[in-house]
Write a protein that holds these residues in place. Sequence first.
Motif, PDB file in Angstrom:
ATOM      1  N   THR A   1       0.832  -1.200   0.000  1.00 42.03           N
ATOM      2  CA  THR A   1       0.000   0.000   0.000  1.00 42.03           C
ATOM      3  C   THR A   1       0.869   1.254   0.000  1.00 42.03           C
ATOM      4  N   LEU A   2       1.889   1.273   0.839  1.00 41.98           N
ATOM      5  CA  LEU A   2       2.800   2.426   0.885  1.00 41.98           C
ATOM      6  C   LEU A   2       3.547   2.573  -0.434  1.00 41.98           C
ATOM      7  N   ALA A   3       4.025   1.454  -0.982  1.00 44.32           N
ATOM      8  CA  ALA A   3       4.787   1.510  -2.228  1.00 44.32           C
ATOM      9  C   ALA A   3       3.936   2.070  -3.358  1.00 44.32           C
ATOM     10  N   ALA A   4       2.660   1.672  -3.393  1.00 42.79           N
ATOM     11  CA  ALA A   4       1.781   2.186  -4.438  1.00 42.79           C
ATOM     12  C   ALA A   4       1.568   3.686  -4.281  1.00 42.79           C
ATOM     13  N   ARG A   5       1.434   4.150  -3.047  1.00 44.84           N
ATOM     14  CA  ARG A   5       1.206   5.581  -2.809  1.00 44.84           C
ATOM     15  C   ARG A   5       2.455   6.396  -3.126  1.00 44.84           C
ATOM     16  N   ALA A   6       3.641   5.895  -2.727  1.00 43.10           N
ATOM     17  CA  ALA A   6       4.887   6.626  -2.960  1.00 43.10           C
ATOM     18  C   ALA A   6       5.480   6.336  -4.333  1.00 43.10           C
ATOM     19  N   GLN A   7       4.916   5.350  -5.029  1.00 44.18           N
ATOM     20  CA  GLN A   7       5.318   5.011  -6.398  1.00 44.18           C
ATOM     21  C   GLN A   7       6.744   4.460  -6.473  1.00 44.18           C
ATOM     22  N   PHE A   8       6.977   3.405  -5.712  1.00 43.54           N
ATOM     23  CA  PHE A   8       8.191   2.636  -5.887  1.00 43.54           C
ATOM     24  C   PHE A   8       7.824   1.161  -5.826  1.00 43.54           C
ATOM     25  N   GLN A   9       8.715   0.311  -6.318  1.00 41.37           N
ATOM     26  CA  GLN A   9       8.462  -1.125  -6.331  1.00 41.37           C
ATOM     27  C   GLN A   9       9.006  -1.733  -5.047  1.00 41.37           C
ATOM     28  N   HIS A  10       8.108  -2.356  -4.294  1.00 41.01           N
ATOM     29  CA  HIS A  10       8.553  -2.964  -3.033  1.00 41.01           C
ATOM     30  C   HIS A  10       8.833  -4.435  -3.242  1.00 41.01           C
ATOM     31  N   GLN A  11       9.983  -4.858  -2.798  1.00 42.79           N
ATOM     32  CA  GLN A  11      10.307  -6.269  -2.869  1.00 42.79           C
ATOM     33  C   GLN A  11      10.275  -6.857  -1.472  1.00 42.79           C
ATOM     34  N   HIS A  12      10.154  -8.170  -1.415  1.00 45.38           N
ATOM     35  CA  HIS A  12      10.095  -8.865  -0.133  1.00 45.38           C
ATOM     36  C   HIS A  12      11.351  -8.554   0.675  1.00 45.38           C
ATOM     37  N   PRO A  13      11.218  -8.354   1.978  1.00 44.85           N
ATOM     38  CA  PRO A  13      12.405  -8.053   2.795  1.00 44.85           C
ATOM     39  C   PRO A  13      13.299  -9.273   2.935  1.00 44.85           C
ATOM     40  N   SER A  14      14.301  -9.180   3.795  1.00 47.17           N
ATOM     41  CA  SER A  14      15.225 -10.292   4.015  1.00 47.17           C
ATOM     42  C   SER A  14      14.452 -11.543   4.429  1.00 47.17           C
ATOM     43  N   PRO A  15      14.955 -12.711   4.056  1.00 44.36           N
ATOM     44  CA  PRO A  15      14.224 -13.955   4.348  1.00 44.36           C
ATOM     45  C   PRO A  15      13.985 -14.158   5.846  1.00 44.36           C
ATOM     46  N   VAL A  16      12.868 -14.819   6.154  1.00 42.59           N
ATOM     47  CA  VAL A  16      12.550 -15.206   7.528  1.00 42.59           C
ATOM     48  C   VAL A  16      12.300 -16.706   7.550  1.00 42.59           C
ATOM     49  N   ALA A  17      12.441 -17.295   8.721  1.00 39.57           N
ATOM     50  CA  ALA A  17      12.241 -18.725   8.877  1.00 39.57           C
ATOM     51  C   ALA A  17      10.764 -19.091   8.690  1.00 39.57           C
ATOM     52  N   PRO A  18      10.459 -20.298   8.213  1.00 38.91           N
ATOM     53  CA  PRO A  18       9.062 -20.690   7.993  1.00 38.91           C
ATOM     54  C   PRO A  18       8.203 -20.601   9.246  1.00 38.91           C
ATOM     55  N   ASP A  19       8.797 -20.894  10.411  1.00 35.02           N
ATOM     56  CA  ASP A  19       8.037 -20.872  11.665  1.00 35.02           C
ATOM     57  C   ASP A  19       8.359 -19.641  12.502  1.00 35.02           C
ATOM     58  N   ALA A  20       8.799 -18.556  11.839  1.00 34.11           N
ATOM     59  CA  ALA A  20       9.253 -17.370  12.569  1.00 34.11           C
ATOM     60  C   ALA A  20       8.192 -16.825  13.516  1.00 34.11           C
ATOM     61  N   GLU A  21       6.915 -16.885  13.105  1.00 35.85           N
ATOM     62  CA  GLU A  21       5.858 -16.274  13.914  1.00 35.85           C
ATOM     63  C   GLU A  21       5.620 -17.012  15.227  1.00 35.85           C
ATOM     64  N   LYS A  22       6.218 -18.197  15.383  1.00 40.14           N
ATOM     65  CA  LYS A  22       6.078 -18.942  16.635  1.00 40.14           C
ATOM     66  C   LYS A  22       7.129 -18.530  17.659  1.00 40.14           C
ATOM     67  N   VAL A  23       8.121 -17.741  17.217  1.00 40.82           N
ATOM     68  CA  VAL A  23       9.223 -17.366  18.102  1.00 40.82           C
ATOM     69  C   VAL A  23       8.867 -16.101  18.862  1.00 40.82           C
ATOM     70  N   PRO A  24       8.932 -16.133  20.230  1.00 42.91           N
ATOM     71  CA  PRO A  24       8.640 -14.913  21.002  1.00 42.91           C
ATOM     72  C   PRO A  24       9.547 -13.766  20.583  1.00 42.91           C
ATOM     73  N   GLY A  25       8.965 -12.596  20.425  1.00 44.12           N
ATOM     74  CA  GLY A  25       9.735 -11.419  20.045  1.00 44.12           C
ATOM     75  C   GLY A  25       9.743 -11.131  18.564  1.00 44.12           C
ATOM     76  N   PHE A  26       9.344 -12.112  17.738  1.00 41.74           N
ATOM     77  CA  PHE A  26       9.314 -11.876  16.293  1.00 41.74           C
ATOM     78  C   PHE A  26       8.055 -11.086  15.931  1.00 41.74           C
ATOM     79  N   PRO A  27       8.139 -10.118  14.994  1.00 46.53           N
ATOM     80  CA  PRO A  27       9.354  -9.685  14.289  1.00 46.53           C
ATOM     81  C   PRO A  27      10.027  -8.525  14.993  1.00 46.53           C
ATOM     82  N   GLN A  28      11.300  -8.383  14.726  1.00 45.68           N
ATOM     83  CA  GLN A  28      12.045  -7.213  15.187  1.00 45.68           C
ATOM     84  C   GLN A  28      12.346  -6.309  13.985  1.00 45.68           C
ATOM     85  N   ASP A  29      13.332  -6.686  13.192  1.00 45.41           N
ATOM     86  CA  ASP A  29      13.679  -5.883  12.016  1.00 45.41           C
ATOM     87  C   ASP A  29      13.199  -6.507  10.704  1.00 45.41           C
ATOM     88  N   ALA A  30      12.461  -7.618  10.777  1.00 46.53           N
ATOM     89  CA  ALA A  30      12.136  -8.375   9.569  1.00 46.53           C
ATOM     90  C   ALA A  30      11.387  -7.557   8.529  1.00 46.53           C
TER      91      ALA A  30
END
Length: 450
Positions: free
Chosen positions: A357-386
């Motif tokens: 949504t932000l990329a469309a408004r600011a008119q740039f192409q957003h790519q997926h950020p750095s990879p995350v683990a498949p079960d990352a959402e099960k880890v307490p504290g995730f996400p931080q910088d993802a």
Amino acid sequence: MSESRRSFFRNATVLGAGLMSWAGSVRAQKSPSTAPPSGAQQKDLPHPHSKSARMKSSAPEPMQSPDISDLPFTLDGGTKVFRLVAEPLKRRIVPWKTLDVWGYNGSCPGPTIQITQGDRVRILVENRLPESTSMHWHGIEVPIEQDGVPFVSQRPIAPGETYTYEFTVHQEGTFFYHAHSAMQEMIGLIGMFVVHPRDAHSPRVDHDYGIVLQEWAVLPNNSVPNTANMEFNWLTFNGVAAPLTTPLLARLGSRVRLRFVNLGMDHHPIHLHGNQFVVTGTEGGRAPESTWYPSNTVLVGVAQARVVEFDAKYPGAWMIHCHLPHHMMNSMMDLLRDRQIMTSDQTESAAMSQMRTLAARAQFQHQHPSPVAPDAEKVPGFPQDAFMEMGMDELVQKPETHGLPKNWSAGMMGMMTMVRVLPDKEFEEIAALKKSGTTPASAEEHHHGS
């Protein structure tokens, strides 16, 4: 007088003259302004950015303040005449965020004043603000009637009025000007005031850069900073936040000076990657060389200036940034205007949707950020910088970014920029782009893949 005594004084005089001549020769060898021998051949002259070449030049290098222009002047006899206009204005701090701030001559921070030690200056300050103001010359020794404190040294400058300041500057160093009203300082009324010495300091620098540190408290869906706030969510170098900040260019083998000025509410530990520097000055002027010591982080306190110098020995794009962790990012709450990113329970799919949504408004192409683990959402504290990274190379490209790796802007956020130490060929290539006013055609270079 005996002959032996006359001989003693005669010999002492000859010896003293010889010593004085020898000392003068040594001083001439050490002098930074010593000219090359008249018989020197062109092939024997040092490289223009070598240490020996720097030592042979006496004129100081003009300072550059990226993303801020210099304030022009006219001459009235021997007096340099500057005109400053205090006014409300808009400042785009990142491609998707523009603030309503106050500044000078259409700029926030205000344009840089550069003069030479010993100059007499006359500065006409016109007030186009909706309230009274005044001007203080921070660190400069001026007569009391030029000091700019309302009701103490002058009558406040009412809206629509112009006030004239005039003084001779006998110092040299890194100073700044600002309105002497606390909230006006916080909404942007500041600029650099650099006084160059008559002769360049030794060792001489080849590149001289100035950066003003500012901070802003801006609520989501707002554009006017809350100057009474005690916490800040936008941090800028020379009025912009990374990745919109302009990289600083340095030729490999040159010597670089960086000047930092801080007029906010926070102290900022400024860190330079990959290089060691020495602190050579403060808001009081040049520091004695005996006080210099190696470091790569300098604390720039509120109302202070710090000047550092280093030899650009290592090629690369070296980040320079405030090392307070919250100052190394932009306001994530404000990125989505009235929607907040809650990092405590954010999911990857929701984050990607919001970023698109932000990329469309600011008119740039957003790519997926750095990879995350498949079960990352099960880890307490995730996400931080993802989900903090947002590459937008195409929005911020300029000659100074030419040749940087694809998606370089994803790692640049908040109060930071970079020093690009470049070999001659790359340095000259970018210099040519700047001179021609050409923005590099780097769509393929910087395209964000899916």
